[in-house]
Motif scaffolding. Structure first.
Motif, short mmCIF file in Angstrom:
data_model
loop_
_atom_site.label_atom_id
_atom_site.label_comp_id
_atom_site.label_asym_id
_atom_site.label_seq_id
_atom_site.Cartn_x
_atom_site.Cartn_y
_atom_site.Cartn_z
N GLN A 291 -8.44 5.11 5.99
CA GLN A 291 -6.99 5.16 5.78
C GLN A 291 -6.41 6.36 6.53
N ALA B 18 -0.04 3.36 -3.42
CA ALA B 18 -1.42 3.08 -3.81
C ALA B 18 -1.90 4.05 -4.87
N ARG B 19 -2.81 3.57 -5.71
CA ARG B 19 -3.39 4.44 -6.73
C ARG B 19 -4.24 5.51 -6.06
N CYS C 21 0.80 -1.22 0.00
CA CYS C 21 0.00 0.00 0.00
C CYS C 21 0.84 1.28 0.00
N CYS D 84 -5.29 3.29 -0.55
CA CYS D 84 -5.18 1.82 -0.66
C CYS D 84 -6.46 1.17 -0.11
N THR D 85 -6.78 -0.01 -0.63
CA THR D 85 -8.00 -0.72 -0.20
C THR D 85 -7.64 -2.15 0.23
N ALA E 58 -9.99 4.20 -6.50
CA ALA E 58 -9.73 3.05 -5.61
C ALA E 58 -10.94 2.76 -4.71
#
Length: 257
Positions: free
Chosen positions: A178, A158-159, A155, A163-164, A206
């Motif tokens: 997050q 992350a895009r 993460c 993050c997921t 995301a």
């Protein structure tokens, strides 16, 4: 024997009857014993007949089939309804009723807990105790209403900076949080002016990918003299008003030690 003697003997025979012979007497005794035995047998047979009739009355088939049996008092009270003979048979006998329910027992609601993140500039916030938490990178922490797992790609990059790390997509009403530490000296003045406001934000790709429909965010400035900024982002899937309020309360409770 003279004539006088013969006349006297004849007179005595007429006055006093002759006793029967011994054999005749024995026959009479036997006959009386036989008559007595027949009378006793007749009496015994009558008693047996009465007993048989009485037993037959007890064993007559009942209307429901099978042999009728005398029921115990408890069975009578149980089978008979109000106003019946069975119910009257219980009159005068004390009965104890089982206590009825006094209320519905429910599981206690989860108790909120204070979570501290020392590696995120001392971030502290209050969340429900049944939420899941996860450290998925060096600069970020996560919490959610459902299970979390570190993705294979990690993460840290992350895009959309979000993050997921979910085991599965967000459930309806689910929330994913997050907490991310950044270094952003340019944004510090603006962040301090907003004074920790929780606001709606555009839903990033995301968040939409895991079923998110709503996004909330807030930012906390680090200590004076530093360029640290801690951003808290919430991704929610079709939340109810109560679920939205709960998530806002979690974000609002955040501060830096």
């Amino acid at each position: 024997m003279t004539d006088e003697e013969r006349e006297l003997s004849a007179l005595l025979e007429r006055v006093v009857p002759q006793l029967p012979a011994p054999v005749q007497r024995l026959d009479g005794v036997r006959e009386r014993m036989r008559r007595r035995g027949r009378r006793r047998a007749a009496v015994g047979a009558s008693a047996v007949a009465v007993a048989v009739v009485a037993a037959a009355g007890l064993l007559l088939p009942s209307p429901g089939g099978g042999a009728a049996r005398p029921a115990a008092s408890g069975q009578r009270a149980q089978a008979a309804g109000p106003g019946t003979a069975g119910a009257r048979a219980t009159a005068g006998r004390a009965t104890t009723a089982a206590p009825g329910p006094t209320g519905t027992t429910l599981a206690p609601p989860p108790v909120d807990r204070v979570y501290a993140y020392g590696d995120l500039a001392g971030l502290r916030l209050t969340m429900p105790a049944d939420w899941y938490t996860l450290k998925a990178g060096t600069l970020s922490e996560y919490a959610a209403t459902q299970q979390l797992a570190v993705p294979t790609s990690g993460c840290d990059h992350a895009r959309d900076d979000f993050c997921t790390p979910l085991v599965r997509r967000l459930d309806r009403g689910g929330t994913l949080l997050q907490f991310r530490l950044k270094h952003d000296a340019v944004a510090l003045d603006e962040i301090r002016r907003t004074d920790h406001v929780v606001q709606a934000a555009p839903v990033v790709t995301a968040c939409r990918t895991v079923g998110g429909t709503t996004e909330l965010t807030t930012t906390l400035p680090g200590p004076q003299g530093s360029d640290v900024v801690v951003t808290l982002t919430a991704c929610l899937a079709a939340p109810s008003a109560a679920q939205l309020t709960e998530t806002r309360d979690v974000l609002t409770s955040a501060d830096l030690a």
